[in-house]
Write a protein that holds these residues in place. Structure first.
Motif, PDB file in Angstrom:
ATOM      1  N   ARG A  41       6.709   1.617  10.464  1.00 38.39           N
ATOM      2  CA  ARG A  41       6.379   2.573  11.525  1.00 38.39           C
ATOM      3  C   ARG A  41       6.320   1.859  12.886  1.00 38.39           C
ATOM      4  O   ARG A  41       5.684   0.811  13.029  1.00 38.39           O
ATOM      5  CB  ARG A  41       5.008   3.182  11.218  1.00 38.39           C
ATOM      6  N   SER A 123       1.272  -9.058   4.700  1.00 35.73           N
ATOM      7  CA  SER A 123       0.191  -8.838   5.667  1.00 35.73           C
ATOM      8  C   SER A 123      -1.159  -8.871   4.959  1.00 35.73           C
ATOM      9  O   SER A 123      -2.131  -9.479   5.450  1.00 35.73           O
ATOM     10  CB  SER A 123       0.358  -7.486   6.374  1.00 35.73           C
ATOM     11  N   ASN A 148      -0.591   1.393   3.616  1.00 36.80           N
ATOM     12  CA  ASN A 148       0.336   0.467   2.963  1.00 36.80           C
ATOM     13  C   ASN A 148      -0.254  -0.934   2.868  1.00 36.80           C
ATOM     14  O   ASN A 148      -0.273  -1.534   1.791  1.00 36.80           O
ATOM     15  CB  ASN A 148       1.672   0.428   3.713  1.00 36.80           C
ATOM     16  N   VAL A 149      -0.724  -1.474   4.006  1.00 35.06           N
ATOM     17  CA  VAL A 149      -1.321  -2.815   3.976  1.00 35.06           C
ATOM     18  C   VAL A 149      -2.645  -2.770   3.207  1.00 35.06           C
ATOM     19  O   VAL A 149      -2.908  -3.608   2.335  1.00 35.06           O
ATOM     20  CB  VAL A 149      -1.551  -3.349   5.405  1.00 35.06           C
ATOM     21  N   SER A 169     -10.057   7.926   4.729  1.00 34.07           N
ATOM     22  CA  SER A 169     -10.471   9.308   4.965  1.00 34.07           C
ATOM     23  C   SER A 169     -10.788   9.960   3.615  1.00 34.07           C
ATOM     24  O   SER A 169     -10.315   9.515   2.560  1.00 34.07           O
ATOM     25  CB  SER A 169      -9.397  10.072   5.720  1.00 34.07           C
ATOM     26  N   ASN A 172      -8.497  10.457   0.699  1.00 35.83           N
ATOM     27  CA  ASN A 172      -7.851   9.289   0.088  1.00 35.83           C
ATOM     28  C   ASN A 172      -8.782   8.438  -0.763  1.00 35.83           C
ATOM     29  O   ASN A 172      -8.360   7.411  -1.307  1.00 35.83           O
ATOM     30  CB  ASN A 172      -7.251   8.398   1.191  1.00 35.83           C
ATOM     31  N   THR A 204      -7.284  -2.724   8.760  1.00 35.42           N
ATOM     32  CA  THR A 204      -5.905  -2.259   8.979  1.00 35.42           C
ATOM     33  C   THR A 204      -5.894  -0.949   9.758  1.00 35.42           C
ATOM     34  O   THR A 204      -4.855  -0.310   9.873  1.00 35.42           O
ATOM     35  CB  THR A 204      -5.146  -2.059   7.637  1.00 35.42           C
ATOM     36  N   ARG A 209     -13.853   1.707  13.625  1.00 32.69           N
ATOM     37  CA  ARG A 209     -14.217   0.984  12.398  1.00 32.69           C
ATOM     38  C   ARG A 209     -14.239  -0.518  12.642  1.00 32.69           C
ATOM     39  O   ARG A 209     -15.134  -1.231  12.205  1.00 32.69           O
ATOM     40  CB  ARG A 209     -13.191   1.293  11.296  1.00 32.69           C
ATOM     41  N   VAL A 226      -5.169  -6.765  11.248  1.00 29.20           N
ATOM     42  CA  VAL A 226      -3.728  -6.679  11.560  1.00 29.20           C
ATOM     43  C   VAL A 226      -3.462  -5.537  12.513  1.00 29.20           C
ATOM     44  O   VAL A 226      -2.330  -5.340  12.938  1.00 29.20           O
ATOM     45  CB  VAL A 226      -2.821  -6.400  10.343  1.00 29.20           C
ATOM     46  N   PHE A 237      -3.868 -11.303  13.692  1.00 27.67           N
ATOM     47  CA  PHE A 237      -2.705 -12.136  13.398  1.00 27.67           C
ATOM     48  C   PHE A 237      -1.472 -11.256  13.215  1.00 27.67           C
ATOM     49  O   PHE A 237      -1.579 -10.047  12.992  1.00 27.67           O
ATOM     50  CB  PHE A 237      -2.940 -12.980  12.133  1.00 27.67           C
ATOM     51  N   VAL A 239       1.965 -10.964  10.857  1.00 30.28           N
ATOM     52  CA  VAL A 239       2.471 -11.411   9.555  1.00 30.28           C
ATOM     53  C   VAL A 239       3.703 -12.297   9.734  1.00 30.28           C
ATOM     54  O   VAL A 239       4.511 -12.088  10.642  1.00 30.28           O
ATOM     55  CB  VAL A 239       2.800 -10.191   8.660  1.00 30.28           C
ATOM     56  N   ARG A 282       0.180  10.461   9.384  1.00 26.73           N
ATOM     57  CA  ARG A 282      -0.514  10.672   8.100  1.00 26.73           C
ATOM     58  C   ARG A 282       0.434  10.629   6.903  1.00 26.73           C
ATOM     59  O   ARG A 282       0.140  11.169   5.862  1.00 26.73           O
ATOM     60  CB  ARG A 282      -1.293  11.991   8.088  1.00 26.73           C
TER      61      ARG A 282
HETATM   62  N1  LIG Z   1      -0.056  -7.546  12.920  1.00 30.96           N
HETATM   63  C1  LIG Z   1       0.821  -7.443  11.940  1.00 30.96           C
HETATM   64  O1  LIG Z   1       1.548  -8.370  11.590  1.00 30.96           O
HETATM   65  C2  LIG Z   1       0.909  -6.137  11.195  1.00 30.96           C
HETATM   66  C3  LIG Z   1       1.554  -6.079   9.947  1.00 30.96           C
HETATM   67  C4  LIG Z   1       1.538  -4.857   9.251  1.00 30.96           C
HETATM   68  C5  LIG Z   1       0.899  -3.752   9.807  1.00 30.96           C
HETATM   69  N2  LIG Z   1       0.316  -3.871  11.020  1.00 30.96           N
HETATM   70  C6  LIG Z   1      -0.447  -2.738  11.605  1.00 30.96           C
HETATM   71  O2  LIG Z   1      -1.507  -2.495  10.699  1.00 30.96           O
HETATM   72  C7  LIG Z   1      -1.809  -1.108  10.670  1.00 30.96           C
HETATM   73  C8  LIG Z   1      -1.727  -0.593   9.236  1.00 30.96           C
HETATM   74  O3  LIG Z   1      -0.384  -0.645   8.800  1.00 30.96           O
HETATM   75  P1  LIG Z   1       0.040   0.187   7.508  1.00 30.96           P
HETATM   76  O4  LIG Z   1       1.478  -0.094   7.287  1.00 30.96           O
HETATM   77  O5  LIG Z   1      -0.916  -0.066   6.402  1.00 30.96           O
HETATM   78  O6  LIG Z   1      -0.132   1.670   8.038  1.00 30.96           O
HETATM   79  P2  LIG Z   1      -0.425   2.996   7.199  1.00 30.96           P
HETATM   80  O7  LIG Z   1       0.170   2.897   5.852  1.00 30.96           O
HETATM   81  O8  LIG Z   1      -0.054   4.098   8.094  1.00 30.96           O
HETATM   82  O9  LIG Z   1      -2.014   2.950   6.991  1.00 30.96           O
HETATM   83  C9  LIG Z   1      -2.925   2.959   8.046  1.00 30.96           C
HETATM   84  C10 LIG Z   1      -4.232   3.538   7.555  1.00 30.96           C
HETATM   85  O10 LIG Z   1      -5.129   3.536   8.658  1.00 30.96           O
HETATM   86  C11 LIG Z   1      -5.858   4.769   8.675  1.00 30.96           C
HETATM   87  N3  LIG Z   1      -5.758   5.400  10.006  1.00 30.96           N
HETATM   88  C12 LIG Z   1      -6.737   5.439  10.914  1.00 30.96           C
HETATM   89  N4  LIG Z   1      -6.372   6.066  12.019  1.00 30.96           N
HETATM   90  C13 LIG Z   1      -5.101   6.459  11.839  1.00 30.96           C
HETATM   91  C14 LIG Z   1      -4.145   7.175  12.630  1.00 30.96           C
HETATM   92  N5  LIG Z   1      -4.451   7.613  13.852  1.00 30.96           N
HETATM   93  N6  LIG Z   1      -2.908   7.413  12.094  1.00 30.96           N
HETATM   94  C15 LIG Z   1      -2.592   6.966  10.880  1.00 30.96           C
HETATM   95  N7  LIG Z   1      -3.454   6.274  10.090  1.00 30.96           N
HETATM   96  C16 LIG Z   1      -4.697   6.031  10.559  1.00 30.96           C
HETATM   97  C17 LIG Z   1      -5.277   5.661   7.600  1.00 30.96           C
HETATM   98  O11 LIG Z   1      -6.177   5.721   6.546  1.00 30.96           O
HETATM   99  P3  LIG Z   1      -7.343   6.793   6.422  1.00 30.96           P
HETATM  100  O12 LIG Z   1      -6.940   8.038   7.161  1.00 30.96           O
HETATM  101  O13 LIG Z   1      -7.498   7.034   4.958  1.00 30.96           O
HETATM  102  O14 LIG Z   1      -8.479   6.106   7.039  1.00 30.96           O
HETATM  103  C18 LIG Z   1      -4.047   4.952   7.074  1.00 30.96           C
HETATM  104  O15 LIG Z   1      -3.970   4.977   5.677  1.00 30.96           O
HETATM  105  C19 LIG Z   1      -0.837  -0.453  11.641  1.00 30.96           C
HETATM  106  O16 LIG Z   1      -1.471  -0.355  12.892  1.00 30.96           O
HETATM  107  C20 LIG Z   1       0.306  -1.445  11.725  1.00 30.96           C
HETATM  108  O17 LIG Z   1       0.996  -1.347  12.946  1.00 30.96           O
HETATM  109  C21 LIG Z   1       0.299  -5.021  11.718  1.00 30.96           C
END
Ligand SMILES: NC(=O)c1ccc[n+]([C@@H]2O[C@H](COP(=O)([O-])OP(=O)(O)OC[C@H]3O[C@@H](n4cnc5c(N)ncnc54)[C@H](OP(=O)(O)O)[C@@H]3O)[C@@H](O)[C@H]2O)c1
Length: 293
Positions: A41, A123, A148-149, A169, A172, A204, A209, A226, A237, A239, A282
């Motif tokens: 994303r 990650s 995902n992470v 949430s 989930n 994540t 939070r 992340v 950090f 990844v 979502r």
């Molecule tokens: N720095 C890095 O190297 C790195 C690497 C990977 C990912 N990331 C970042 O880490 C985050 C998580 O990645 P992911 O791939 O796990 O994403 P994801 O699958 O979309 O999961 C993010 C989780 O955060 C919660 N959330 C809280 N506010 C949200 C919003 N406004 N929209 C969507 N979800 C929200 C959701 O869970 P609930 O609703 O159940 O709380 C969701 O399951 C993202 O910001 C991504 O850009 C960074």
């Protein structure tokens, strides 16, 4: 061969599927027949200073040829990888990848599910173990535990012997428990009041939070994110590719201790639609391009 290109800054509407010459592997590279390429994303915002650019930084495929200086991998190997963010990605029929990044892909999965693993699972691994230094018998709080992470983090922390608490949430919470969390807490409530002190917070989700997380860290605890820059003392950090960690992840998958998120598969020729889907809010699944038939 076919290659996806982001022609100008913007979103999925700037993507085109074009024709290009098949790459030749350099001395330290392998030419990979890409079978699946996964989408992250928001990734179309990354290559702003090197357009036009090919997106997708996770692949599963088969090595077709290796460079003259390559040892350890060979033609015909089925591999998966995370590739560097500062050069073209892998949404193409073929890609030349530094051979040292390629790991044997999980044998228990198909290509699409294999491609959905590297970025979120690395990650989670690096957040928990490299930056968080999580040990067996320690306590970890994972924010966004259904993402995902976060979903990989719950499974990895559990497999490592930690006590795992996840926030998500309300809808989930069941899936967080099913992934192996000992405790699942509604993110809309005050987790600070429900959680005993933890050794590691792995965030994540960012936002409120993350800001409130110092309250649940025991003395000497580690706060890692992340998603966003944490408050004082925490670590953010990015990844990094890591073949040894991918090998460990593939072994956990094949041993039944780790599973990828659900995947939604689009053909390579539908790349604009696939990237548009990945941006829908979502969405719980990982969007993957199926490249080879
Ligand atoms: N720095 C890095 O190297 C790195 C690497 C990977 C990912 N990331 C970042 O880490 C985050 C998580 O990645 P992911 O791939 O796990 O994403 P994801 O699958 O979309 O999961 C993010 C989780 O955060 C919660 N959330 C809280 N506010 C949200 C919003 N406004 N929209 C969507 N979800 C929200 C959701 O869970 P609930 O609703 O159940 O709380 C969701 O399951 C993202 O910001 C991504 O850009 C960074």
């Amino acid at each position: 061969m076919r290659v996806v290109r982001l022609r100008a800054a913007g979103g999925p509407e700037q993507l085109a599927v074009e024709e290009a010459d098949k790459p030749r592997p350099g001395p330290t590279e392998a030419l990979v027949r890409v079978h699946a390429a996964a989408i992250t994303r928001g990734e179309l915002e990354w290559p702003v200073d090197r357009l036009p650019a090919t997106p997708s930084y996770e692949l599963s495929g088969v090595i077709e040829e290796v460079g003259t200086g390559v040892a350890g991998v060979a033609d015909g190997d089925e591999v998966f990888a995370l590739t560097p963010f500062d050069r073209d990605g892998v949404a193409a029929d073929y890609t030349a990848v530094r051979a040292e990044l390629l790991a044997p892909r999980p044998r228990a999965l198909g290509h699409a599910e294999s491609a959905a693993i590297p970025l979120p699972a690395l990650s989670a691994w690096q957040g928990l173990f490299d930056h968080g230094r999580l040990g067996a018998d320690e306590r970890v709080l994972i924010h966004g535990a259904a993402g995902n992470v976060g979903g990989f983090a719950v499974q990895l922390a559990r497999a490592a012997g930690a006590h795992v608490i996840g926030t998500a949430s309300a809808a989930n919470l069941g899936s967080v428990r099913e992934l192996g969390a000992h405790e699942a807490i509604d993110a809309a409530t005050r987790f600070e009041d429900a959680v005993e002190p933890v050794d590691v917070v792995f965030d994540t989700a960012g936002g409120d939070r993350l800001r409130r997380s110092l309250a649940v860290l025991r003395a000497g605890g580690r706060l890692v994110s992340v998603a966003a820059e944490p408050p004082d003392g925490g670590v953010y950090f990015t990844v990094e590719p890591n073949r040894d960690q991918l090998r460990s992840l593939a072994r956990l998958v094949d041993g039944g201790d780790l599973r990828p998120p659900p995947v939604e598969v689009f053909p390579l020729t539908s790349a604009p639609e696939a990237f548009a889907r990945s941006l829908e809010p979502r969405r719980r699944s990982k969007v993957v391009l199926a490249v080879a038939a």
